[in-house]
Write a protein that holds these residues in place. Sequence first.
Motif, PDB file in Angstrom:
ATOM      1  N   GLU A  52     -32.000  29.832  13.080  1.00  0.00           N
ATOM      2  CA  GLU A  52     -30.809  29.414  13.422  1.00  0.00           C
ATOM      3  C   GLU A  52     -32.060  28.094  13.630  1.00  0.00           C
ATOM      4  N   GLY A  53     -31.663  26.648  13.476  1.00  0.00           N
ATOM      5  CA  GLY A  53     -32.909  25.777  13.252  1.00  0.00           C
ATOM      6  C   GLY A  53     -32.906  24.915  14.765  1.00  0.00           C
ATOM      7  N   MET A  54     -32.252  24.918  16.208  1.00  0.00           N
ATOM      8  CA  MET A  54     -32.964  23.775  16.873  1.00  0.00           C
ATOM      9  C   MET A  54     -33.972  24.622  17.550  1.00  0.00           C
ATOM     10  N   THR A  55     -33.182  25.554  18.139  1.00  0.00           N
ATOM     11  CA  THR A  55     -34.701  26.454  18.253  1.00  0.00           C
ATOM     12  C   THR A  55     -35.779  26.879  17.646  1.00  0.00           C
ATOM     13  N   THR A  56     -35.725  27.623  16.675  1.00  0.00           N
ATOM     14  CA  THR A  56     -37.244  27.099  15.366  1.00  0.00           C
ATOM     15  C   THR A  56     -37.639  26.044  15.680  1.00  0.00           C
ATOM     16  N   ALA A  61     -42.792  23.016  16.948  1.00  0.00           N
ATOM     17  CA  ALA A  61     -42.987  22.553  17.763  1.00  0.00           C
ATOM     18  C   ALA A  61     -44.846  22.348  18.127  1.00  0.00           C
ATOM     19  N   GLN A  62     -44.503  23.829  19.225  1.00  0.00           N
ATOM     20  CA  GLN A  62     -45.308  24.298  19.667  1.00  0.00           C
ATOM     21  C   GLN A  62     -46.715  24.703  19.130  1.00  0.00           C
ATOM     22  N   ALA A  63     -46.554  25.304  18.195  1.00  0.00           N
ATOM     23  CA  ALA A  63     -47.021  25.687  16.953  1.00  0.00           C
ATOM     24  C   ALA A  63     -47.798  25.135  15.294  1.00  0.00           C
ATOM     25  N   THR A  64     -47.470  23.119  16.041  1.00  0.00           N
ATOM     26  CA  THR A  64     -48.529  22.204  15.678  1.00  0.00           C
ATOM     27  C   THR A  64     -48.560  21.487  15.779  1.00  0.00           C
ATOM     28  N   ARG A  65     -49.932  20.221  15.633  1.00  0.00           N
ATOM     29  CA  ARG A  65     -50.319  19.631  16.295  1.00  0.00           C
ATOM     30  C   ARG A  65     -50.177  17.691  15.512  1.00  0.00           C
ATOM     31  N   ASN A  86     -29.530  15.978  25.298  1.00  0.00           N
ATOM     32  CA  ASN A  86     -30.641  16.345  26.016  1.00  0.00           C
ATOM     33  C   ASN A  86     -31.662  17.383  25.375  1.00  0.00           C
ATOM     34  N   MET A  87     -30.752  18.133  24.021  1.00  0.00           N
ATOM     35  CA  MET A  87     -31.712  18.928  23.073  1.00  0.00           C
ATOM     36  C   MET A  87     -32.915  18.581  22.432  1.00  0.00           C
ATOM     37  N   ALA A  88     -32.506  17.133  22.043  1.00  0.00           N
ATOM     38  CA  ALA A  88     -32.780  16.162  21.668  1.00  0.00           C
ATOM     39  C   ALA A  88     -34.618  15.179  22.707  1.00  0.00           C
ATOM     40  N   ALA A  89     -34.463  15.276  23.308  1.00  0.00           N
ATOM     41  CA  ALA A  89     -35.158  14.706  24.366  1.00  0.00           C
ATOM     42  C   ALA A  89     -36.396  15.934  24.484  1.00  0.00           C
ATOM     43  N   THR A  90     -35.702  17.056  24.973  1.00  0.00           N
ATOM     44  CA  THR A  90     -36.673  17.706  25.233  1.00  0.00           C
ATOM     45  C   THR A  90     -37.827  18.067  23.885  1.00  0.00           C
ATOM     46  N   LEU A  91     -37.018  18.353  22.819  1.00  0.00           N
ATOM     47  CA  LEU A  91     -37.860  18.633  21.677  1.00  0.00           C
ATOM     48  C   LEU A  91     -38.866  17.729  21.917  1.00  0.00           C
ATOM     49  N   ASP A  92     -38.791  15.819  21.531  1.00  0.00           N
ATOM     50  CA  ASP A  92     -39.434  16.068  21.441  1.00  0.00           C
ATOM     51  C   ASP A  92     -40.590  15.565  22.587  1.00  0.00           C
ATOM     52  N   ILE A  93     -40.508  15.900  23.748  1.00  0.00           N
ATOM     53  CA  ILE A  93     -41.133  15.794  24.486  1.00  0.00           C
ATOM     54  C   ILE A  93     -42.548  17.567  24.226  1.00  0.00           C
ATOM     55  N   ILE A  94     -42.348  18.016  23.907  1.00  0.00           N
ATOM     56  CA  ILE A  94     -42.697  19.182  23.352  1.00  0.00           C
ATOM     57  C   ILE A  94     -43.538  19.000  22.459  1.00  0.00           C
ATOM     58  N   SER A  95     -43.036  18.458  21.445  1.00  0.00           N
ATOM     59  CA  SER A  95     -44.022  18.256  20.367  1.00  0.00           C
ATOM     60  C   SER A  95     -44.462  16.892  20.593  1.00  0.00           C
ATOM     61  N   GLY A  96     -44.727  15.546  21.534  1.00  0.00           N
ATOM     62  CA  GLY A  96     -46.197  14.793  21.674  1.00  0.00           C
ATOM     63  C   GLY A  96     -45.531  13.787  21.262  1.00  0.00           C
ATOM     64  N   GLY A  97     -43.795  13.618  20.763  1.00  0.00           N
ATOM     65  CA  GLY A  97     -43.488  12.890  20.228  1.00  0.00           C
ATOM     66  C   GLY A  97     -43.428  12.175  18.407  1.00  0.00           C
ATOM     67  N   LEU A  99     -40.546  14.253  16.659  1.00  0.00           N
ATOM     68  CA  LEU A  99     -39.322  14.929  16.401  1.00  0.00           C
ATOM     69  C   LEU A  99     -38.511  13.283  15.442  1.00  0.00           C
ATOM     70  N   GLU A 100     -37.889  14.016  14.370  1.00  0.00           N
ATOM     71  CA  GLU A 100     -37.235  13.184  13.642  1.00  0.00           C
ATOM     72  C   GLU A 100     -35.700  13.803  14.014  1.00  0.00           C
ATOM     73  N   LEU A 101     -35.151  13.077  14.307  1.00  0.00           N
ATOM     74  CA  LEU A 101     -33.278  13.131  14.563  1.00  0.00           C
ATOM     75  C   LEU A 101     -32.400  13.000  13.788  1.00  0.00           C
ATOM     76  N   GLY A 102     -32.253  14.862  12.523  1.00  0.00           N
ATOM     77  CA  GLY A 102     -31.266  14.530  11.952  1.00  0.00           C
ATOM     78  C   GLY A 102     -29.936  15.227  12.664  1.00  0.00           C
ATOM     79  N   LEU A 103     -28.978  13.748  11.943  1.00  0.00           N
ATOM     80  CA  LEU A 103     -28.412  14.551  12.697  1.00  0.00           C
ATOM     81  C   LEU A 103     -26.951  13.965  11.625  1.00  0.00           C
ATOM     82  N   GLY A 104     -25.658  15.011  11.563  1.00  0.00           N
ATOM     83  CA  GLY A 104     -23.925  14.805  10.217  1.00  0.00           C
ATOM     84  C   GLY A 104     -23.049  15.094  10.649  1.00  0.00           C
ATOM     85  N   ALA A 105     -22.200  15.069  10.012  1.00  0.00           N
ATOM     86  CA  ALA A 105     -20.618  15.565  10.464  1.00  0.00           C
ATOM     87  C   ALA A 105     -20.504  17.018  10.579  1.00  0.00           C
ATOM     88  N   GLY A 106     -21.316  17.325  10.053  1.00  0.00           N
ATOM     89  CA  GLY A 106     -20.848  18.619  10.090  1.00  0.00           C
ATOM     90  C   GLY A 106     -19.400  19.807   8.530  1.00  0.00           C
TER      91      GLY A 106
END
Length: 279
Positions: A52-56, A61-65, A86-97, A99-106
């Motif tokens: 799964e993409g978002m949890t990985t 984010a934690q494994a890189t700097r 909310n997921m995007a905000a949290t990911l950006d915080i975890i990564s220290g800013g 995140l590139e937020l990729g979005l599509g219709a599906g």
Amino acid sequence: MRFAIKTRPEHTTWADILDVWKAADDIELFESAWNWDHFYPLTGDLTGPNLEGMTTLAALAQATRRIRIGCQVAGMIYRHPAVMANMAATLDIISGGRLELGLGAGWNQQECDAYGIELPPLRERFDLFDEGMEAIVGLLSRPTTTLEGRHVRLTEARCEPKPVQQPHPPITIGGKGPKRTLRAAARWAQQWNIVTETPQRWLELKEILHGHCADLGRDPGEITCSINVLIDPEKGIGPAVEQVATFREAGMDLVVMNLPHRAKPALLEPLAEALAPLA
């Protein structure tokens, strides 16, 4: 020209992906690393494994700097837009800013059928996408957001804490639909990503994107154009680099190198050396 990598999370292991991203983090040529948002593989044995993409992404984010992190691209149909914000905000915080937020219709009918996820007809799907984009941007950038849409309804909704990057993490919209996708990219995106084998096709679509930008009063120079180039494991790096060169001549901004399944970190140094003259 700028460069990134992508590891497809199908037919692979967490250990392999982790090793590659940590190695890429140490190679300055690669500015970002990407995965995808699917639940089934897209190639080979469609019953095989796919992480799964978002949890990985959160774990990576934690494994890189240094390297920026993103998903090409998160399907709006899979998560309520407020949850995605909310997921995007949290990911950006975890990564220290980073995140590139990729979005599509599906689009994946097989996954939707298997999981009971509604995949609306195309027009309705893009109506949902447009409302979802408005909701996500509002939640990430404003104290409260109220939206009375047909598909998305928010009432003084909050998303706290806010992401590190303001007004929101850079948005990547993926796809090449000339009417709805490119118009959405013109309105919302800081990066537009496509998959196409010819620079000529990209240039044709770019003209359409610029037309939408003109209609909306948007400077197209604010939008990074990116392309995915696949490295064929049987042919090696050479043909992929040759393809990259043709896109460089056409004026492409960013090339995302799609690595072979279960690629090893040892691939990255020779790849970076081959790409460096094109940077």
